[in-house]
Design an enzyme around this catalytic site. Sequence first.
Site: not given
Length: 792
Positions: A19, A432, A644, A666, A695
């Site tokens: 990562k 939300i 979602c 969504e 997003h």
Amino acid sequence: MARTHILGFPRIGERRELKFAQEAFWRGDRTEAELRDVAAQLRRRHWQLQADRGLDTVATGDFAYYDQMLSLTALLGALPRRFGLDPARLTLTQYFELARGNREQPAMEMTKWFDTNYHYLVPELDAETTFDGGPAWFFEEADEALALGLRARPVLIGPVTYLWLSKSHVAGFDRLALLPQLLQGYRRILDQLKARGIEWVQIDEPALCLDLEPAWLDAFDTAYAALREAGPKLLLATYFDTAADHAQRAAALPVDGFHIDLVRAPEQLAAWQAALPAHAVLSLGVIDGRNIWRTDLRRVLDTLRPVQAALGERLWLAPSCSLLHVPVSLAHEVRLDVELKSWLAFATEKLDELSVLGRALNQSDAVVAEALAASDAAQASRRASRRVVKPRVQQRLAAVSAGMADRASPFAERIERQRQALQLPLLPTTTIGSFPQTAAIRQTRAAFKRGEIGALEYLERIRAEIAVAVRKQEALGLDVLVHGEAERNDMVEYFGEQLCGYGFTENGWVQSYGSRCVKPPVIYGDVYRPEPMTVDTARYAQSLTERPMKGMLTGPITMLQWSFVRDDQPRATTARQLALAIRDEVCDLEQAGIRVIQIDEPALREGLPLRRADWDAYLDWAVTAFRLSASGVQDQTQIHTHMCYAEFNDILPAIAAMDADVITIETSRSAMELLEGFGDFDYPNEIGPGVYDIHSPRVPSVQAMERLLDRACEVVPPQRLWVNPDCGLKTRGWEETEAALANMVSAARALRARLSARGATTWKRLSKPAAATAAAVPHAGNACTACATHAN
């Protein structure tokens, strides 16, 4: 001699080395050569772990710089043509652009790998797709292992599963039409492995565990008849469910062995033993590759010994699936409770268990007596521990009646009382739940966790953030407010830390996708709520405004799905325990004056079993758990839920049965197409279709959101519509958040004005809207990453 092997190992590293190397490369702080060096070190370390434990082969090809499906797509040369890349000259920078997008092209679609919490990149196929080969990384990894003197067993996702998991953006295109060309690509891969002296290749075909139409079953016959000529022995691996109903047909395939998952589907063993050809090996997945509990080694040996007597050297032992889905090692869990730690096995410890099983079968129990005794002790400790079984929880669970899952009145009566109590306008606006998690908020939480600031200072800072969020919402003109969740690191761990029966690791990271790792909490015992969790915060937030303030909770199924769950009782039982804990919180919020309470269930659909025949049983207990959590309040209290990034049409009856007063979903990326199913089903309760995509940093215009609302009104009567974003806003910045919400409120007000001018609160239902031009919904069937558990 029984052979031992694994289907794959976690690639992230025990300290998430991959990562950090990936992200440094993306920032420009590391070169491609440096990233490759980190990857090579990890591979060597993981192979050595397997070799040191005496495994007969080591898995290669299970490593990926981002995702194994993306790597296979690159290996085959089947890159999406819209990127304009040459597969043979693919660089790591270009590889990552496929996964993350670039200035010209959005990223490839990402969705869940079967019913796990791992995400893969979906191949994009059409009639022009070719499979002429790509970079040689896969072969280089096999060469690395061979150079170390190891017996490499490369791992490939099988051709039928690859096609099944792919998609085409061309309407009506049959992906199976590409099978002949795809098989040529696979044959070239197998030919190169044969030239290297590779004896065995593992071909993963988990699609064989699904409900398949005849054409897809026929594809297995076609595929493996073609691949048989390529040379290396093939181990066809299935996992995540039973493949017993296909055992006879699969056994006729020209392959050399089969792997089956005896953790998820122990009942399939007899069918496979009966069908197994005399030449074929049978690999039994007897160690759980998806959960973190130690294996009861003696119980497994009791299962294996009759099989060994029947198969002899044709018996192989393995985990149920790749160990990708569990953390790497317990070695760094220095703060974890000693007793709880003694019950756990991460990937490295599962290698130890596999080694013990192999030595016990091939030599004797006496050789591994100490390890078997330790396994016995761990099992006995779990059974006897007072922290696992709580009599008061068991008693309360036994006292639950069917009526406790029902609201006092039907929705038609409740909603009138709620409208009278809340006095909201037509098309009420809300969000939300979460607002931007600024650097200051994260630093405050970290400082408190490290003990650098006291509880009082922490509370004051969090309350200051709440006050800011409330002021901003009032200024924007939102109708139902939220407190912003500044105190929450994520939507599962925050609650789990306050519930008894939950434990937390320091380093129990699992890859979700790319460089994103999650650290699921551990449900080890009976779950209950010792004291209120959110009431003080909600009460404070409500004191700052006259407008309704939503209480924000995570639902029982999402708490379950995004945790490592105890395996000593049915998941349905744990779900009911969670539901009762949340029910207590819901009732306390109501007593504190909170009139709107949201219980999020983004993971409800994720829990669906792979086989449709098993759906009803799951949905029955999952819906009951939600209803149990929500039904303790008066009619005037409004219950919301949020879901979602999901395909709802096939489970709409279950969603309606949840009986939430309002559901938010969504829909913006699909241009409200998702909402059509609710309209066709005549969904009875209120609904908030997301009108903009959180997003994306793009601020949608008022006109764009008005168009979406107009379309929503064609499907659902306006008096049952809410106006809200797609999801929580924690990943966004305040500037874009305020701009987008201001436009959203303006769009709602404009539509209200138009309706008022007509003197109408209803909207004539038109014919079905034209097909949307927006991109297909990503993560179909899954919770979006904004709702995912705490990731890093």
